[in-house]
Enzyme design. Structure first.
Site, mmCIF file in Angstrom:
data_model
loop_
_atom_site.group_PDB
_atom_site.id
_atom_site.type_symbol
_atom_site.label_atom_id
_atom_site.label_comp_id
_atom_site.label_asym_id
_atom_site.label_seq_id
_atom_site.Cartn_x
_atom_site.Cartn_y
_atom_site.Cartn_z
ATOM 1 N N GLU A 176 0.972 -1.086 -0.005
ATOM 2 C CA GLU A 176 0.030 -0.180 -0.119
ATOM 3 C C GLU A 176 0.948 1.366 -0.063
ATOM 4 O O GLU A 176 0.687 2.175 0.839
ATOM 5 C CB GLU A 176 -0.982 -0.057 1.109
ATOM 6 N N GLU A 377 -5.424 -8.411 0.844
ATOM 7 C CA GLU A 377 -6.058 -8.182 1.986
ATOM 8 C C GLU A 377 -7.529 -7.902 1.797
ATOM 9 O O GLU A 377 -7.725 -7.424 0.975
ATOM 10 C CB GLU A 377 -5.492 -6.994 2.631
#
Length: 479
Positions: A176, A377
């Protein structure tokens, strides 16, 4: 039949929709679960420094102990084996393996990850390892605002690849980078806590450069596993059809999604709307040589999905996803609400259909340039209900809403990528639940529980939740 028994029965039916060979795993991150911050030669990260500053983390919490995974590897891998997952996604702690961010690797750090990998492989669990999950060593001053950090990260990747390259099946370079740039450097919600707004864009550029150098380094180290990157993708919508709302939604889509995806998948940055050309100058004037480094051949692309984003013009008073950020009030747009969706414990919209939108956007934007995709995720923070059985005296942890969330999101991903569906072109290969354990949830401290396993942070006892039992039943029932 009780609701609990019904959920277990439905698990067997749900198993039939999971394709053969589809990877189901669970994920954690080093800083969030390991603890042991002063053990085994580990030095400090920017998150250690940030979390010990007053007012930075809810309740004054820190991750000095967290879930104490550093001392409980065997116990935690036994939980994974009991759960029956195919793969475990973890991260190497940069300050544990390479204290200070330069030089050789720390022997005690190597020994810890040797134990973890050996335990996983003995249990038949495939390792997916992330090189960087936000724990930059504090000695790398300037952190990702400093271009030199990208080079240091490449060196670190080569050293780690040389040691562990024979035992890791999939490598994620960076987790991320959008969140690191936006929450850490633009809004000050995360470490290192600066509020640079659009001046934070170089931190994103340097992470992308570091990603490219890390891919080159891993290949130079001849790692046997596949190599990819992970970004969080939030489908962005304008609150209305007005020109201003649509302009700002386009800009937010660029800084949250497209600058990261375009760079690694296409080797270019997206076209910036003229009113923002000055603010986003690092994208407009990017060095083609940097873009070429970022654009390395990938074996897979990792997608993290939690919620969609709605953008409206004008300064707003709404909270960011991780808490109040004063910097938000100085922006010419704000995050608008999603009243049509229920909220998670974090206040995020629970919108599984937008996972299908995220996958369709990847398919539409990148076509043949998109490698196979793993959802690296997906999960939800919700209050857990402790229920004591009056007959047996056993306490169980009821989290039926988490079961619903996981079933709905996994079904949405599989439906969206089915033949004839909007994202049918996406080669979707797996889904990793965030997270295996309740953990230190960044600026929210220990207030948000994402785990399939409940952690009592006073005693560090682990208790599988009902969602753990549901997923175990699903995995057992697969054909």
């Amino acid at each position: 039949m009780s609701a609990r028994d019904q959920a277990m029965t439905e698990a067997e039916a749900f198993a039939s929709v999971i394709p053969r060979g589809f990877v189901v795993g669970a994920a954690t991150a080093a800083f969030q679960v390991e603890g042991g911050v002063h053990d085994g030669g580990r030095e400090l990260s920017v998150w250690d420094e940030f979390s010990h500053q007053p007012g930075r983390v809810l309740g004054g919490a820190n991750a000095d102990v967290a879930a104490d995974h550093f001392h409980r590897v065997r116990e935690d891998v036994a939980l994974m084996a009991d759960l029956g997952i195919d793969s475990y996604r973890f991260s190497f702690g940069w300050p544990r393996l390479q204290p200070g961010g330069t030089g050789g690797l720390n022997r005690e750090g190597i020994a810890f990850y040797d134990r973890l990998l050996d335990e996983l492989l003995a249990a038949g669990i495939s390792p997916m390892a992330t090189l960087f999950h936000w724990d930059t060593p504090v000695e790398l001053r300037g952190s990702w605002l400093n271009r030199d950090t990208a080079g240091r990260f490449g060196d670190y990747a080569y050293a780690v690849g040389e040691v562990f390259g024979d035992r890791v099946d999939r490598w994620v370079t960076i987790n991320e980078p959008a969140t690191v740039m936006l929450n850490g450097y633009a809004l000050g919600i995360h470490a290192p806590g600066t509020t640079l707004l659009f001046d934070a864009v170089p931190a994103g550029h340097h992470q992308l450069l570091g990603h490219g150098l890390a891919v080159q380094a891993l290949r130079a180290a001849s790692v046997r596993g596949e190599i990819g990157v992970t970004n969080v993708h939030s489908p962005v919508s304008a609150a209305t059809s007005t020109d201003d709302d649509e302009l700002f939604a386009d800009v937010f889509d660029i800084v949250h999604n497209r600058m990261f995806e375009d760079a690694v998948l296409l080797g270019s940055y997206p076209v910036v709307p003229e009113p923002f050309a000055r603010a986003l100058r690092p994208l407009v004037e990017a060095d083609p040589n940097d873009l070429a480094i970022m654009h390395q051949p990938l074996d897979f692309y990792g997608l993290n999905y939690y919620f969609p984003t709605r953008i409206a013009a004008g300064a707003g008073s709404t909270a960011s996803p991780d808490g109040e950020a004063a910097a938000l009030s100085s922006l010419p747009f704000h995050l608008a609400e999603w009243p049509e969706f229920p909220r998670t414990g974090f206040g995020w919209p629970n919108a599984p259909e937008f996972l299908g939108v995220a996958l369709a956007e990847l398919a539409d934007r990148y076509g043949d340039a998109l490698p196979p995709v793993y959802i690296t995720e997906g999960g939800v923070s919700l209050p857990d209900e402790l229920v004591r059985d009056v007959d047996t005296g056993v306490t169980r942890i009821a989290d039926s809403a988490r079961i619903d969330f996981l079933a709905q999101h996994l079904a949405a991903a599989l439906d969206a990528t089915a033949p004839g569906a909007p994202a049918a072109a996406v080669d979707l290969r797996g889904y990793y639940v965030w997270s295996l354990l309740d953990n230190f949830e960044w600026a929210a401290g220990y207030s948000q529980r994402f785990g399939l396993v409940h952690v009592n942070f006073a005693t560090l006892d682990r208790t599988p939740k009902e969602s753990f039992g549901w997923l175990r039943r699903v995995l057992e029932a697969r054909s």
